[in-house]
Motif scaffolding. Structure first.
Motif, PDB file in Angstrom:
ATOM      1  N   ALA A  39       0.838  -1.206   0.000  1.00 44.52           N
ATOM      2  CA  ALA A  39       0.000   0.000   0.000  1.00 44.52           C
ATOM      3  C   ALA A  39       0.870   1.253   0.000  1.00 44.52           C
ATOM      4  O   ALA A  39       0.521   2.272  -0.574  1.00 44.52           O
ATOM      5  N   GLY A  40       2.025   1.157   0.649  1.00 38.31           N
ATOM      6  CA  GLY A  40       2.844   2.352   0.832  1.00 38.31           C
ATOM      7  C   GLY A  40       3.874   2.602  -0.241  1.00 38.31           C
ATOM      8  O   GLY A  40       4.348   3.724  -0.366  1.00 38.31           O
ATOM      9  N   THR A  68       1.755   2.321  -4.666  1.00 35.09           N
ATOM     10  CA  THR A  68       0.875   3.443  -5.015  1.00 35.09           C
ATOM     11  C   THR A  68       1.662   4.727  -5.304  1.00 35.09           C
ATOM     12  O   THR A  68       1.429   5.386  -6.305  1.00 35.09           O
ATOM     13  N   THR A  91       2.249   6.622  -8.971  1.00 30.87           N
ATOM     14  CA  THR A  91       1.889   8.034  -9.205  1.00 30.87           C
ATOM     15  C   THR A  91       3.091   8.793  -9.778  1.00 30.87           C
ATOM     16  O   THR A  91       2.953   9.612 -10.693  1.00 30.87           O
ATOM     17  N   SER A 138     -10.452   1.474  -5.766  1.00 36.50           N
ATOM     18  CA  SER A 138     -10.119   1.659  -4.360  1.00 36.50           C
ATOM     19  C   SER A 138      -9.777   0.303  -3.738  1.00 36.50           C
ATOM     20  O   SER A 138      -9.080  -0.491  -4.355  1.00 36.50           O
ATOM     21  N   ARG A 193     -14.609  -3.563   0.121  1.00 34.02           N
ATOM     22  CA  ARG A 193     -14.975  -3.622   1.545  1.00 34.02           C
ATOM     23  C   ARG A 193     -16.156  -4.555   1.735  1.00 34.02           C
ATOM     24  O   ARG A 193     -16.919  -4.773   0.792  1.00 34.02           O
ATOM     25  N   PRO A 195      -8.443  10.857  -4.713  1.00 33.42           N
ATOM     26  CA  PRO A 195      -7.585   9.719  -5.075  1.00 33.42           C
ATOM     27  C   PRO A 195      -7.291   8.815  -3.884  1.00 33.42           C
ATOM     28  O   PRO A 195      -6.921   7.650  -4.066  1.00 33.42           O
ATOM     29  N   PHE A 196      -7.434   9.334  -2.660  1.00 32.42           N
ATOM     30  CA  PHE A 196      -7.185   8.533  -1.465  1.00 32.42           C
ATOM     31  C   PHE A 196      -8.490   8.003  -0.875  1.00 32.42           C
ATOM     32  O   PHE A 196      -8.530   7.545   0.253  1.00 32.42           O
ATOM     33  N   SER A 197      -9.570   8.104  -1.661  1.00 33.87           N
ATOM     34  CA  SER A 197     -10.908   7.742  -1.214  1.00 33.87           C
ATOM     35  C   SER A 197     -11.365   8.715  -0.122  1.00 33.87           C
ATOM     36  O   SER A 197     -10.782   9.807   0.015  1.00 33.87           O
ATOM     37  N   ARG A 230     -12.512   4.946   6.292  1.00 36.52           N
ATOM     38  CA  ARG A 230     -11.429   4.075   5.850  1.00 36.52           C
ATOM     39  C   ARG A 230     -10.586   4.738   4.778  1.00 36.52           C
ATOM     40  O   ARG A 230      -9.957   4.065   3.957  1.00 36.52           O
ATOM     41  N   CYS A 238      -7.464   6.425   2.919  1.00 38.53           N
ATOM     42  CA  CYS A 238      -6.079   5.929   2.941  1.00 38.53           C
ATOM     43  C   CYS A 238      -5.353   6.366   4.216  1.00 38.53           C
ATOM     44  O   CYS A 238      -5.272   7.547   4.533  1.00 38.53           O
ATOM     45  N   LEU A 239      -4.784   5.371   4.887  1.00 40.72           N
ATOM     46  CA  LEU A 239      -4.048   5.629   6.123  1.00 40.72           C
ATOM     47  C   LEU A 239      -2.780   6.447   5.876  1.00 40.72           C
ATOM     48  O   LEU A 239      -2.308   7.178   6.736  1.00 40.72           O
ATOM     49  N   GLY A 240      -2.224   6.290   4.662  1.00 43.21           N
ATOM     50  CA  GLY A 240      -0.929   6.924   4.379  1.00 43.21           C
ATOM     51  C   GLY A 240      -1.044   8.218   3.599  1.00 43.21           C
ATOM     52  O   GLY A 240      -0.044   8.673   3.036  1.00 43.21           O
ATOM     53  N   LEU A 284       1.541  10.926   4.425  1.00 44.70           N
ATOM     54  CA  LEU A 284       2.891  10.473   4.071  1.00 44.70           C
ATOM     55  C   LEU A 284       3.056  10.480   2.550  1.00 44.70           C
ATOM     56  O   LEU A 284       4.077  10.954   2.025  1.00 44.70           O
ATOM     57  N   ALA A 285       2.052   9.971   1.834  1.00 43.33           N
ATOM     58  CA  ALA A 285       2.141   9.909   0.367  1.00 43.33           C
ATOM     59  C   ALA A 285       2.272  11.310  -0.220  1.00 43.33           C
ATOM     60  O   ALA A 285       3.101  11.549  -1.102  1.00 43.33           O
TER      61      ALA A 285
HETATM   62  C1  HEM Z   1      -0.297   8.127  -3.962  1.00 46.30           C
HETATM   63  C2  HEM Z   1      -0.297   7.242  -3.004  1.00 46.30           C
HETATM   64  C3  HEM Z   1      -1.499   6.522  -2.459  1.00 46.30           C
HETATM   65  C4  HEM Z   1      -2.770   6.386  -2.973  1.00 46.30           C
HETATM   66  C5  HEM Z   1      -3.339   6.953  -4.262  1.00 46.30           C
HETATM   67  C6  HEM Z   1      -3.520   5.573  -2.017  1.00 46.30           C
HETATM   68  C7  HEM Z   1      -4.857   5.236  -2.169  1.00 46.30           C
HETATM   69  C8  HEM Z   1      -5.568   4.485  -1.261  1.00 46.30           C
HETATM   70  C9  HEM Z   1      -6.963   4.138  -1.404  1.00 46.30           C
HETATM   71  C10 HEM Z   1      -7.860   4.562  -2.570  1.00 46.30           C
HETATM   72  C11 HEM Z   1      -7.310   3.390  -0.329  1.00 46.30           C
HETATM   73  C12 HEM Z   1      -8.679   2.759  -0.054  1.00 46.30           C
HETATM   74  C13 HEM Z   1      -9.491   3.576   0.925  1.00 46.30           C
HETATM   75  C14 HEM Z   1     -10.888   3.038   1.046  1.00 46.30           C
HETATM   76  O1  HEM Z   1     -11.073   1.817   1.090  1.00 46.30           O
HETATM   77  O2  HEM Z   1     -11.837   3.827   1.100  1.00 46.30           O
HETATM   78  C15 HEM Z   1      -6.126   3.248   0.504  1.00 46.30           C
HETATM   79  C16 HEM Z   1      -6.078   2.541   1.697  1.00 46.30           C
HETATM   80  C17 HEM Z   1      -4.939   2.362   2.444  1.00 46.30           C
HETATM   81  N1  HEM Z   1      -3.703   2.939   2.212  1.00 46.30           N
HETATM   82 FE1  HEM Z   1      -3.220   4.151   0.677  1.00 46.30          FE
HETATM   83  N2  HEM Z   1      -2.695   5.239  -0.977  1.00 46.30           N
HETATM   84  C18 HEM Z   1      -1.459   5.795  -1.190  1.00 46.30           C
HETATM   85  C19 HEM Z   1      -0.343   5.728  -0.369  1.00 46.30           C
HETATM   86  C20 HEM Z   1      -0.292   5.040   0.828  1.00 46.30           C
HETATM   87  C21 HEM Z   1       0.837   5.014   1.734  1.00 46.30           C
HETATM   88  C22 HEM Z   1       2.146   5.787   1.532  1.00 46.30           C
HETATM   89  C23 HEM Z   1       0.505   4.166   2.769  1.00 46.30           C
HETATM   90  C24 HEM Z   1       1.265   3.744   4.012  1.00 46.30           C
HETATM   91  C25 HEM Z   1       2.483   3.933   4.293  1.00 46.30           C
HETATM   92  C26 HEM Z   1      -0.825   3.701   2.517  1.00 46.30           C
HETATM   93  C27 HEM Z   1      -1.516   2.826   3.344  1.00 46.30           C
HETATM   94  C28 HEM Z   1      -2.843   2.489   3.190  1.00 46.30           C
HETATM   95  C29 HEM Z   1      -3.555   1.585   4.096  1.00 46.30           C
HETATM   96  C30 HEM Z   1      -2.961   0.865   5.313  1.00 46.30           C
HETATM   97  C31 HEM Z   1      -4.864   1.526   3.632  1.00 46.30           C
HETATM   98  C32 HEM Z   1      -6.037   0.753   4.253  1.00 46.30           C
HETATM   99  C33 HEM Z   1      -6.718   1.661   5.256  1.00 46.30           C
HETATM  100  C34 HEM Z   1      -7.881   0.992   5.974  1.00 46.30           C
HETATM  101  O3  HEM Z   1      -8.256  -0.116   5.612  1.00 46.30           O
HETATM  102  O4  HEM Z   1      -8.446   1.614   6.894  1.00 46.30           O
HETATM  103  N3  HEM Z   1      -1.292   4.247   1.346  1.00 46.30           N
HETATM  104  N4  HEM Z   1      -5.086   3.937  -0.071  1.00 46.30           N
END
Ligand code: HEM
Length: 285
Positions: free
Chosen positions: A89-90, A93, A97, A157, A160, A219-221, A225, A227-229, A232-233
């Motif tokens: 995820a980290g 993505t 980008t 995304s 769920r 883009p991060f929804s 829920r 995006c946790l990151g 950071l992203a």
């Molecule tokens: C450009 C970079 C990123 C994009 C576009 C992105 C996008 C997303 C999206 C669309 C989701 C789904 C949210 C949902 O279900 O509604 C998500 C979930 C998540 N992302 Fe990212 N993400 C990015 C970077 C990161 C980074 C850097 C991390 C961690 C270091 C990360 C960790 C997570 C985690 C752990 C989830 C699950 C959260 C949960 O289930 O509560 N993401 N991300």
């Protein structure tokens, strides 16, 4: 397909690449997660490690629960999966980008030069851009946002499961239903953006050049829920891409022929592999 219908992985052969994917996960565990887990757990148990990293914090919490006699699903396998998820995820993505950003820069050299001009004026050459510069570089921020919008790298995304029966706008969604969000329908919506398929960073700038944050930029929804990151992203994208354009001019490997803007479809959608040239902008010799 596998993300939406996981049972397909049980079909004979490997039509959807699931077995190859699972093998990659095992390789990642063996190469990356397991050595780290061993090292950090050992450091924690020897009492020499502060709780300044995820693994130590996990081991600490697991021990606490065990000592209190609480039931817990925390164990080595769970920790390994969490690390794998964070790793994918980290890194996948953010890297995807960045690839799209570089590809767009090959297609729109005037945008690349405008970013450089902004960097030249606000940061100069003698130091790397820092997070303190972020508010002073609205055009670069707008290009990063337009990259995320136009590339829409996670179109579905994460899927769920509904934990309770829900009625939404007259539709009944029973408990246990798998829900797949279509972020494309927002990020590329014609009514919202007017010309969603054009790469036009100015859509994120107001008449004074200030940055806009439309609520449809998702883009991060969104929601609980989200995006946790996300923070950071955003930080990684800004620091890496600002430093990249400050230092290099990006050019197609074949002069005047930028590679096609074609996506590979998956849970994340990177561009097809492409070559490019990095020309150093400032001769430091
Ligand atoms: C450009 C970079 C990123 C994009 C576009 C992105 C996008 C997303 C999206 C669309 C989701 C789904 C949210 C949902 O279900 O509604 C998500 C979930 C998540 N992302 Fe990212 N993400 C990015 C970077 C990161 C980074 C850097 C991390 C961690 C270091 C990360 C960790 C997570 C985690 C752990 C989830 C699950 C959260 C949960 O289930 O509560 N993401 N991300």
């Amino acid at each position: 397909m596998i993300n939406v219908f996981p049972w397909l992985r049980h079909l004979p052969g490997d039509m959807f690449g699931a077995k190859r994917y699972i093998q990659c996960h095992h390789d990642l565990d063996a190469m990356f997660s397991d050595p780290f887990i061993m090292q950090k757990t050992k450091e924690y148990e020897e009492g020499g490690d502060a709780l300044d990293n995820f693994i130590s914090a996990y081991v600490h919490e697991r021990r606490r629960k065990e000592q209190n006699g609480e039931t817990t699903s925390m164990d080595g396998g769970h920790l390994r999966r969490l690390l794998g998820n964070l790793f994918i995820a980290g890194s996948e993505t953010t890297a995807t980008t960045m690839l799209w950003f570089m590809l767009y820069m090959l297609h729109y050299p005037h945008i690349q030069e405008k970013i450089f001009a902004e960097l030249e004026e606000k940061v100069g050459y003698n130091r790397r851009p820092t997070m303190q510069d972020k508010p002073r570089l609205p055009y670069l921020n707008a290009v990063i946002m337009e990259t995320q919008r136009r590339a829409s790298i996670a179109p579905f995304s994460l899927s769920r499961l509904c934990t309770a029966d829900v009625t939404l706008q007259g539709y009944v969604i029973p408990r246990g239903t798998r829900v797949v969000t279509n972020l494309d329908s927002v990020l590329l919506d014609e009514v919202t953006w007017g010309d969603p398929f054009n790469f036009r960073p100015e859509r994120f700038l107001d008449q004074y050049g200030g940055l806009l944050h439309p609520e449809e930029f998702v883009p991060f929804s969104m929601g609980r829920r989200v995006c946790l990151g996300e923070s950071l992203a955003k930080m990684e994208l800004f620091l890496f891409l600002a430093a990249l354009v400050q230092r290099f001019r990006l050019l197609p490997s074949e002069s005047g022929q930028p590679p096609p803007q074609r996506a590979q479809f998956g849970v994340t959608c990177p561009p097809e592999p492409f070559k490019l040239k990095f020309i150093e902008r400032v001769d430091k010799s």
